[in-house]
Design a protein around this motif. Sequence first.
Motif, short mmCIF file in Angstrom:
data_model
loop_
_atom_site.label_atom_id
_atom_site.label_comp_id
_atom_site.label_asym_id
_atom_site.label_seq_id
_atom_site.Cartn_x
_atom_site.Cartn_y
_atom_site.Cartn_z
N GLY A 1 11.01 32.16 80.11
CA GLY A 1 10.88 30.72 80.16
C GLY A 1 9.52 30.31 80.70
O GLY A 1 9.03 30.91 81.66
N ASP A 2 8.92 29.29 80.10
CA ASP A 2 7.60 28.87 80.54
C ASP A 2 7.60 28.52 82.03
O ASP A 2 6.61 28.76 82.73
CB ASP A 2 7.13 27.68 79.72
CG ASP A 2 6.86 28.05 78.27
OD1 ASP A 2 6.91 29.25 77.94
OD2 ASP A 2 6.60 27.13 77.46
N MET A 3 8.66 27.90 82.52
CA MET A 3 8.81 27.61 83.94
C MET A 3 10.13 28.19 84.43
O MET A 3 11.19 27.92 83.85
CB MET A 3 8.79 26.10 84.20
CG MET A 3 9.21 25.69 85.60
SD MET A 3 8.09 26.24 86.91
CE MET A 3 6.81 24.98 86.78
N ASN A 4 10.06 29.00 85.47
CA ASN A 4 11.27 29.48 86.13
C ASN A 4 11.33 28.88 87.52
O ASN A 4 10.34 28.88 88.26
CB ASN A 4 11.31 31.00 86.22
CG ASN A 4 12.51 31.49 87.04
OD1 ASN A 4 12.42 31.65 88.25
ND2 ASN A 4 13.61 31.71 86.37
N THR A 5 12.49 28.36 87.89
CA THR A 5 12.71 27.82 89.22
C THR A 5 13.90 28.53 89.86
O THR A 5 14.99 28.56 89.28
CB THR A 5 12.99 26.30 89.17
OG1 THR A 5 11.86 25.64 88.60
CG2 THR A 5 13.24 25.75 90.56
N SER A 6 13.66 29.11 91.01
CA SER A 6 14.70 29.83 91.72
C SER A 6 14.86 29.24 93.12
O SER A 6 13.89 28.81 93.74
CB SER A 6 14.35 31.32 91.84
OG SER A 6 14.19 31.92 90.57
N ILE A 7 16.08 29.24 93.61
CA ILE A 7 16.37 28.81 94.98
C ILE A 7 17.00 29.98 95.72
O ILE A 7 17.97 30.58 95.26
CB ILE A 7 17.33 27.61 95.02
CG1 ILE A 7 16.76 26.44 94.24
CG2 ILE A 7 17.62 27.21 96.46
CD1 ILE A 7 15.52 25.82 94.85
N ILE A 8 16.40 30.32 96.86
CA ILE A 8 16.89 31.42 97.68
C ILE A 8 17.51 30.84 98.95
O ILE A 8 16.95 29.93 99.57
CB ILE A 8 15.75 32.38 98.06
CG1 ILE A 8 15.11 32.97 96.81
CG2 ILE A 8 16.26 33.49 98.98
CD1 ILE A 8 13.84 33.77 97.09
N LYS A 9 18.63 31.39 99.34
CA LYS A 9 19.27 31.04 100.61
C LYS A 9 19.10 32.22 101.56
O LYS A 9 19.27 33.37 101.18
CB LYS A 9 20.77 30.78 100.39
CG LYS A 9 21.47 30.11 101.57
CD LYS A 9 21.15 28.65 101.65
CE LYS A 9 22.11 27.92 102.59
NZ LYS A 9 21.73 26.50 102.77
N THR A 10 18.73 31.91 102.80
CA THR A 10 18.61 32.97 103.80
C THR A 10 19.90 33.07 104.61
O THR A 10 20.74 32.16 104.58
CB THR A 10 17.43 32.72 104.76
OG1 THR A 10 17.79 31.72 105.72
CG2 THR A 10 16.18 32.30 103.99
N VAL A 11 20.05 34.15 105.33
CA VAL A 11 21.25 34.34 106.14
C VAL A 11 21.40 33.23 107.17
O VAL A 11 22.51 32.80 107.49
CB VAL A 11 21.21 35.73 106.81
CG1 VAL A 11 22.31 35.85 107.87
CG2 VAL A 11 21.37 36.83 105.77
N LYS A 12 20.29 32.72 107.70
CA LYS A 12 20.34 31.63 108.68
C LYS A 12 20.49 30.26 108.03
O LYS A 12 20.48 29.25 108.73
CB LYS A 12 19.09 31.67 109.55
CG LYS A 12 19.09 32.81 110.57
CD LYS A 12 18.02 32.62 111.62
CE LYS A 12 18.19 33.63 112.75
NZ LYS A 12 17.19 33.43 113.82
#
Length: 486
Positions: free
Chosen positions: A300-311
Amino acid sequence: MSEFDRRKFLKTAAVTAAAGVVAGCATSNRGSTTSILQPQGASVMGLVVPKMDKVRIGFIGVGVRGGDYHVRNFAKMEGVEVKAICDTDQESLDSAVNYLVQQGFTAPTKYTGSDYIYRDMLARQDIDVVIISTPWKWHVPMAVDTMESGKHALVEVPAATTLEECWQLVNTAERTQKNCMMLENVNYGRDELMSLNMVRQGLFGDLLHGEAAYIHELRWQMKEIDRKTGSWRTYRHTMHNGNLYPTHGLGPIAQYMNINRGDRLDYITSMSSPALGRAAYAKREFPAGHDRNSLKYIAGDMNTSIIKTVKGRSIMVQHDTTTPRPYSRHNLIQGTNGVFAGFPNRIALENVPDKIKAIYDKEYQTAMTAWQAAGKKGDKPSHTNYHGWDTDMEKWYAAYDHPLWTRFGETAKNAGHGGMDFIMTHRIISCLRNGEPLDQDVYDAAAWSAVFPQSMASVADRSNSKDIPDFTRGAWQTGTPLGIVG
């Protein structure tokens, strides 16, 4: 090394590289590859190796990145000896060697002629550290072989492209007790180090959210057909749909948040836009029958990811090397007291430090005096606060510039990527010569690189979240945050 020992090393390296995938991982019920319970060696968190009076280096891959940047920067460092250089491209190999000779170095031994000739270089006993700047598919095999040969591996980004490869790096580093550092140079940029300094001094309060990106229009690399980066990276856009290059933006955010040193990446959700730009570019720039027009581009020309941390913190990571737009890494860090954001640099705080508040007060008084002298025409000046961005960064540099930039900034700025390459190289050599832990370790290399495969897994699974393994096996809970060094 005797011929018998050399053969033994080559055989052992091949066996352990293959076994590392099987012995080092298992698949969980959330689609993530996790470590077996028993590590293959001791943790390398905070690894300290014996001081090196001379850091003896070998290079594998001296094309654009390895030759034009790494060879030249490492050659500038006191206490460095370049012993050997390996590259299958004769032109790149000769160029790097000739440069060193012109700088007064003894000509390093050349290795070329086959894909695995680098193993002959690794069999030498007079090399301590190997710099790996090759196409991505070679990063893990070469780094594993390097550590198995008793040498420290410094590998270009991303360090790995699959979770299995991430675990290979971790298991090999722990078993051999050798450094495996990913050469994430952006962590040493002036603005990134200043932000780290401000975070450590508590300017933003408790951290909540970060934003990272690699937005860099690189369609022109598609015209590199036989040599250079585009000759192999173009095909990655036909193989993967996700964030293909996460670490430039993510690395600094991870260090602000003490990832693997008090917090860790927990899971990721990812989605991609349609893949349209590269096919359109190929149609416009290449003849109809050209190979570039026969490829099916799926990234995909643009990839958007969201990461969650343990905290519980959130990190947005974007990737776009296709669309026509200005370069950005975002570099945004948000806390309970305010935010810093890059591209362009700007800052907004609720409670402003006294030394900055005094400047704001003076600016306000000056503006008020001018407004009154003009008969109160126009908008009444307002005092700077968090409802508006402060884009004048000079006072912030004066107050919070990182000590490494205060010390080396003028020297560094002409040494590649605005100076970050020089600062990174200096830190590596300084740590090795003084018996200090490197700023990045194998757990950082694995966790940051894991965004690549796990973003793809999420995109393929309708953006359902995917775990990011705890490559530290729990050691993140007691890891020491990266300090501010001079």
